[in-house]
Scaffold this active site. Structure first.
Site, PDB file in Angstrom:
ATOM      1  N   TYR A   1      22.291  -2.949  20.862  1.00 47.60           N
ATOM      2  CA  TYR A   1      23.143  -3.764  19.994  1.00 47.60           C
ATOM      3  C   TYR A   1      23.539  -2.951  18.768  1.00 47.60           C
ATOM      4  O   TYR A   1      22.927  -1.925  18.450  1.00 47.60           O
ATOM      5  CB  TYR A   1      22.462  -5.068  19.582  1.00 47.60           C
ATOM      6  CG  TYR A   1      21.118  -4.954  18.902  1.00 47.60           C
ATOM      7  CD1 TYR A   1      21.006  -4.745  17.528  1.00 47.60           C
ATOM      8  CD2 TYR A   1      19.931  -5.096  19.635  1.00 47.60           C
ATOM      9  CE1 TYR A   1      19.768  -4.669  16.906  1.00 47.60           C
ATOM     10  CE2 TYR A   1      18.691  -5.022  19.005  1.00 47.60           C
ATOM     11  CZ  TYR A   1      18.615  -4.808  17.648  1.00 47.60           C
ATOM     12  OH  TYR A   1      17.390  -4.735  17.037  1.00 47.60           O
TER      13      TYR A   1
ATOM     14  N   GLN B   1       0.805  -1.217   0.000  1.00 48.77           N
ATOM     15  CA  GLN B   1       0.000   0.000   0.000  1.00 48.77           C
ATOM     16  C   GLN B   1       0.839   1.269   0.000  1.00 48.77           C
ATOM     17  O   GLN B   1       0.382   2.324  -0.455  1.00 48.77           O
ATOM     18  CB  GLN B   1      -0.956  -0.002   1.181  1.00 48.77           C
ATOM     19  CG  GLN B   1      -0.300   0.120   2.537  1.00 48.77           C
ATOM     20  CD  GLN B   1      -1.331   0.225   3.659  1.00 48.77           C
ATOM     21  OE1 GLN B   1      -2.526   0.329   3.414  1.00 48.77           O
ATOM     22  NE2 GLN B   1      -0.861   0.194   4.892  1.00 48.77           N
TER      23      GLN B   1
ATOM     24  N   ARG C   1      16.835  -2.399   9.711  1.00 44.15           N
ATOM     25  CA  ARG C   1      15.612  -2.733   8.968  1.00 44.15           C
ATOM     26  C   ARG C   1      15.630  -2.185   7.548  1.00 44.15           C
ATOM     27  O   ARG C   1      15.135  -2.825   6.619  1.00 44.15           O
ATOM     28  CB  ARG C   1      14.381  -2.192   9.711  1.00 44.15           C
ATOM     29  CG  ARG C   1      13.936  -3.067  10.863  1.00 44.15           C
ATOM     30  CD  ARG C   1      12.653  -2.527  11.484  1.00 44.15           C
ATOM     31  NE  ARG C   1      12.181  -3.434  12.524  1.00 44.15           N
ATOM     32  CZ  ARG C   1      11.310  -4.413  12.334  1.00 44.15           C
ATOM     33  NH1 ARG C   1      10.823  -4.617  11.125  1.00 44.15           N
ATOM     34  NH2 ARG C   1      10.939  -5.188  13.319  1.00 44.15           N
TER      35      ARG C   1
END
Length: 397
Positions: free
Chosen positions: A215, A33, A106
């Site tokens: 991290y 989308q 990500r």
């Protein structure tokens, strides 16, 4: 056998499903989308059970380029930083389970998956494609979109997250439950921190009603942190919602000096917070030729770092079931039956970890002693063999 799959959602799970299905000869249409493939600037953990699948679809070399391999998982106390338990990762995990444990950004992961999908002639990607309805027919499923288009395929996978339109079309509207916790996130340049402040490990700092995870990502150039705190009165579930850095500092006032320095170095314009939402395990994921994967059907709290891994595993099992069974409906039901027990265990374990990470004295003292003696790093997982050793590629065999 099926020849065309429609995947609603172009996130990590949807793209992984496209790549695993293309490997068995299925033509795939992916509908996202958003107008572009993009992810928020945060870290993600990929344990060997997920990496096994990513290597299988040809991403080993690129993963080694974008990933950082932590040496260990350490559990520490919030104020003094005392070590409660330590579980080796790095070479130890790769030797035991055959695949590395990565920390990645990500943005890097979604970019890698999207580019690989777009390079594959069996995968077509459609952006700005918002699903609004589904219609099951005798031997196919039609998906309708907000722009007026309609596409038809042999089966549909809903990979559209916790607010899944596919789930709503199948089972009706049911809002996810606010967990009473919010999460802060930010990344900080290693160069902005004192040398060796953050070691090459994943550290979970545990405190009363909150915890803090640190991290490296971006090949150890950035420190990623996720800070989870119990509070009410703010329930915005968006990874792009900016938060007030002074509120973050207040939430972790009195914590270890490492945490204080890390928060102090964070860019005030790059501190984000989001409400953590959850659902009870669904009784059904599949209806006819429609099924779901990942957060659309089994969202979990991020306390076992397995959300993306479960979606990636789902993708591999769906492909295996489709390859092994010409009856599409039977194949999708088999996928669901193979996955529900494991994903429910992750959901329950993540909730257990949330409770245990946030204990107050004297319960936290008892936890610390128990984990120190048993060398247990995650209460929701125990022996990680069942978790990291899982082979999604042969689960349907």
């Amino acid at each position: 056998m099926a020849t065309r799959a429609l995947i609603v959602g172009g996130g990590i799970g949807g793209l992984a499903a496209a790549l695993t299905l293309a490997r068995i000869g299925i033509k795939v249409e992916v509908f996202e989308q958003a107008p572009t493939f993009s992810e928020v600037g945060a870290g993600i953990q990929l344990s060997p059970n997920a990496v096994r699948v990513l290597h299988h679809i040809g991403l080993e070399e690129r993963l080694r380029t974008i990933g950082s391999c932590p040496e260990a998982l350490e559990m520490r106390t919030w104020r003094h930083g005392w070590m409660v338990s330590r579980a080796p990762l790095g070479a130890s995990v790769e030797s035991t389970f055959g695949f590395p444990y990565y920390h990645v950004h990500r943005v890097d992961l979604i970019t890698m998956l999207a580019e690989t999908a777009q390079e594959n002639s069996d995968i077509s990607v459609h952006l700005s494609a918002r699903c609004i309805a589904l219609e099951q027919k005798k031997n196919s499923v039609a998906v309708k979109f907000e722009n007026g288009e309609s596409w038809e395929g042999d089966f549909v996978i809903g990979a559209d997250g916790i607010h899944s339109v596919v789930r709503e079309n199948l089972w009706g509207l049911a809002k996810p439950r606010f967990t009473g916790t919010i999460a802060w996130r930010a990344t900080v340049s290693k160069n902005a921190l004192p040398a060796d402040l953050i070691r090459p490990v994943c550290t979970v700092w545990m405190g009363p009603q909150s915890h803090f995870v640190t991290y490296y990502v971006k090949q150890a150039r950035l420190v990623n942190f996720v800070a989870v705190v119990e509070k009410h009165g703010w329930e915005v579930e968006s990874w792009t919602e900016k938060g007030d850095k002074s509120e973050l500092q207040a939430d972790y006032s009195g914590w270890h000096n490492t945490i204080q320095q890390l928060i102090a170095a964070a860019d005030p314009d790059q501190c984000y917070k989001w409400a953590l939402l959850d659902r009870e395990p669904l009784e059904r994921w599949t209806d006819g030729r429609i099924t779901m994967l990942g957060d659309a059907c089994h969202p979990s709290m991020p306390m076992m770092a397995q959300g993306a891994a479960m979606a990636i595993e789902d993708a591999a099992v769906i492909a295996s079931c489709i390859a092994d069974n010409a009856d599409i409906e039977a194949a999708l039901h088999r996928y669901e039956s193979l996955r529900k027990g494991r994903t429910t265990r992750i959901q329950v374990g993540s909730r257990t970890n949330t409770r245990d990470f946030h204990l107050r004295p004297p319960a936290s003292w008892s936890r610390n002693l128990r984990w120190f003696i048993t060398k247990q790093a995650l209460s929701g997982s125990g022996d990680v063999g069942w978790l990291y050793g899982y082979d999604a590629l042969s689960a349907a065999s």
